[in-house]
Write an enzyme that holds these catalytic residues in place. Structure first.
Site, PDB file in Angstrom:
ATOM      1  N   THR A  27      -1.288  85.289  79.609  1.00 49.73           N
ATOM      2  CA  THR A  27      -1.691  84.072  80.301  1.00 49.73           C
ATOM      3  C   THR A  27      -1.192  84.152  81.737  1.00 49.73           C
ATOM      4  O   THR A  27      -0.407  85.020  82.088  1.00 49.73           O
ATOM      5  CB  THR A  27      -1.105  82.808  79.635  1.00 49.73           C
ATOM      6  OG1 THR A  27       0.312  82.775  79.845  1.00 49.73           O
ATOM      7  CG2 THR A  27      -1.408  82.772  78.138  1.00 49.73           C
ATOM      8  N   ALA A  56       4.025  84.867  79.459  1.00 52.33           N
ATOM      9  CA  ALA A  56       4.103  83.561  80.110  1.00 52.33           C
ATOM     10  C   ALA A  56       4.706  83.782  81.490  1.00 52.33           C
ATOM     11  O   ALA A  56       5.767  84.398  81.614  1.00 52.33           O
ATOM     12  CB  ALA A  56       4.960  82.607  79.287  1.00 52.33           C
ATOM     13  N   ILE A  82       8.140  87.625  79.551  1.00 52.40           N
ATOM     14  CA  ILE A  82       8.151  86.915  80.827  1.00 52.40           C
ATOM     15  C   ILE A  82       7.366  87.720  81.856  1.00 52.40           C
ATOM     16  O   ILE A  82       7.588  88.907  82.049  1.00 52.40           O
ATOM     17  CB  ILE A  82       9.591  86.695  81.324  1.00 52.40           C
ATOM     18  CG1 ILE A  82      10.399  85.897  80.291  1.00 52.40           C
ATOM     19  CG2 ILE A  82       9.580  85.987  82.674  1.00 52.40           C
ATOM     20  CD1 ILE A  82       9.867  84.514  80.019  1.00 52.40           C
ATOM     21  N   LYS A  83       6.447  87.031  82.520  1.00 55.57           N
ATOM     22  CA  LYS A  83       5.588  87.680  83.511  1.00 55.57           C
ATOM     23  C   LYS A  83       6.121  87.373  84.902  1.00 55.57           C
ATOM     24  O   LYS A  83       6.318  86.204  85.265  1.00 55.57           O
ATOM     25  CB  LYS A  83       4.156  87.150  83.357  1.00 55.57           C
ATOM     26  CG  LYS A  83       3.050  88.067  83.836  1.00 55.57           C
ATOM     27  CD  LYS A  83       1.715  87.469  83.398  1.00 55.57           C
ATOM     28  CE  LYS A  83       0.551  88.369  83.736  1.00 55.57           C
ATOM     29  NZ  LYS A  83      -0.733  87.730  83.358  1.00 55.57           N
ATOM     30  N   VAL A  84       6.372  88.425  85.686  1.00 55.50           N
ATOM     31  CA  VAL A  84       6.902  88.256  87.037  1.00 55.50           C
ATOM     32  C   VAL A  84       6.033  89.031  88.020  1.00 55.50           C
ATOM     33  O   VAL A  84       5.437  90.044  87.669  1.00 55.50           O
ATOM     34  CB  VAL A  84       8.371  88.737  87.140  1.00 55.50           C
ATOM     35  CG1 VAL A  84       9.273  87.959  86.185  1.00 55.50           C
ATOM     36  CG2 VAL A  84       8.480  90.240  86.888  1.00 55.50           C
TER      37      VAL A  84
END
Length: 217
Positions: A27, A56, A82-84
């Site tokens: 997402t 996310a 975790i998307k960075v």
């Protein structure tokens, strides 16, 4: 190659998961906006639809706030990644989170050098955007080839997650190159099933079956 669905539409995810084609979900803020739902609520629901990673994304730009947002997001479920963004602060956050055992997806990658940096920072996934690369007159699949070569040269464990996929040819070429994951909008996954000869074959079988006048069961 693993298939991730690039959407926050839980109905689409559930329907595709029934085919066995969903190994995870990605997402981003734009997809959350499109869903019209609260990020925490919809992400939790998505995590219940797949055992695989669910990306996310943080929205902060500085390391300290990224870490605070990541702390909130990773409490949603055990399968959160975790998307960075691929920035210095994003990679600082990546290093800190992966050192703590959290999956991290480094996104918005547009060069092999960036992918090398992400791998050195311990990224679980690197997300090169092939469609956007193509939009700017470059060859997105050459980028995937370069990243694959570099990762193989140095035995990096970071998985190549091909993103911004626009059509089935991107999927085919990613598989040929040896990408680990392809994340796709639901319509692209559905298009993988389609072939004119399959449709014609079904049409012919059904016509012949109707002519027999028989029923099964």
């Amino acid at each position: 190659m693993k298939f991730f669905v690039d959407t926050a539409d839980t109905a689409e995810i559930a329907d595709l998961a029934a085919t066995g084609m969903v190994d995870g979900v990605t997402t981003n803020p734009s997809l959350i906006k499109k869903s019209g739902r609260d990020i925490m609520e919809v992400t939790k629901e998505i995590c219940g639809l797949t055992d695989g990673p669910v990306s996310a994304e943080v929205v902060a730009l500085d390391h300290e706030t990224m870490m605070k947002e990541a702390e909130v997001l990773r409490k949603i479920a055990d399968n959160i990644a975790i998307k960075v963004p691929l920035t210095i602060d994003g990679l600082k956050t990546c290093k800190a989170l992966t050192s703590d055992g959290t999956m991290v997806n480094v996104t918005l990658c547009f060069s092999a050098n960036q992918a090398l940096l992400a791998a050195k920072a311990g990224a679980t996934f690197i997300s090169p955007f092939v469609g956007r690369h193509d939009d700017n007159g470059l060859d997105g699949m050459t980028l995937i080839e370069d990243i694959r070569l570099i990762y193989d040269n140095y035995a990096f464990e970071t998985e190549i997650l091909v993103a911004s996929i626009r059509h089935p040819v991107h999927v085919l070429e990613s598989a040929r190159i040896g990408a680990d994951v392809a994340t796709m909008p639901p319509n692209v996954i559905r298009n993988l099933f389609k072939h004119v000869l399959t449709d014609k074959g079904i049409e012919g079988f059904l016509k012949d079956w109707k002519d027999t006048g028989q029923n099964i069961g």
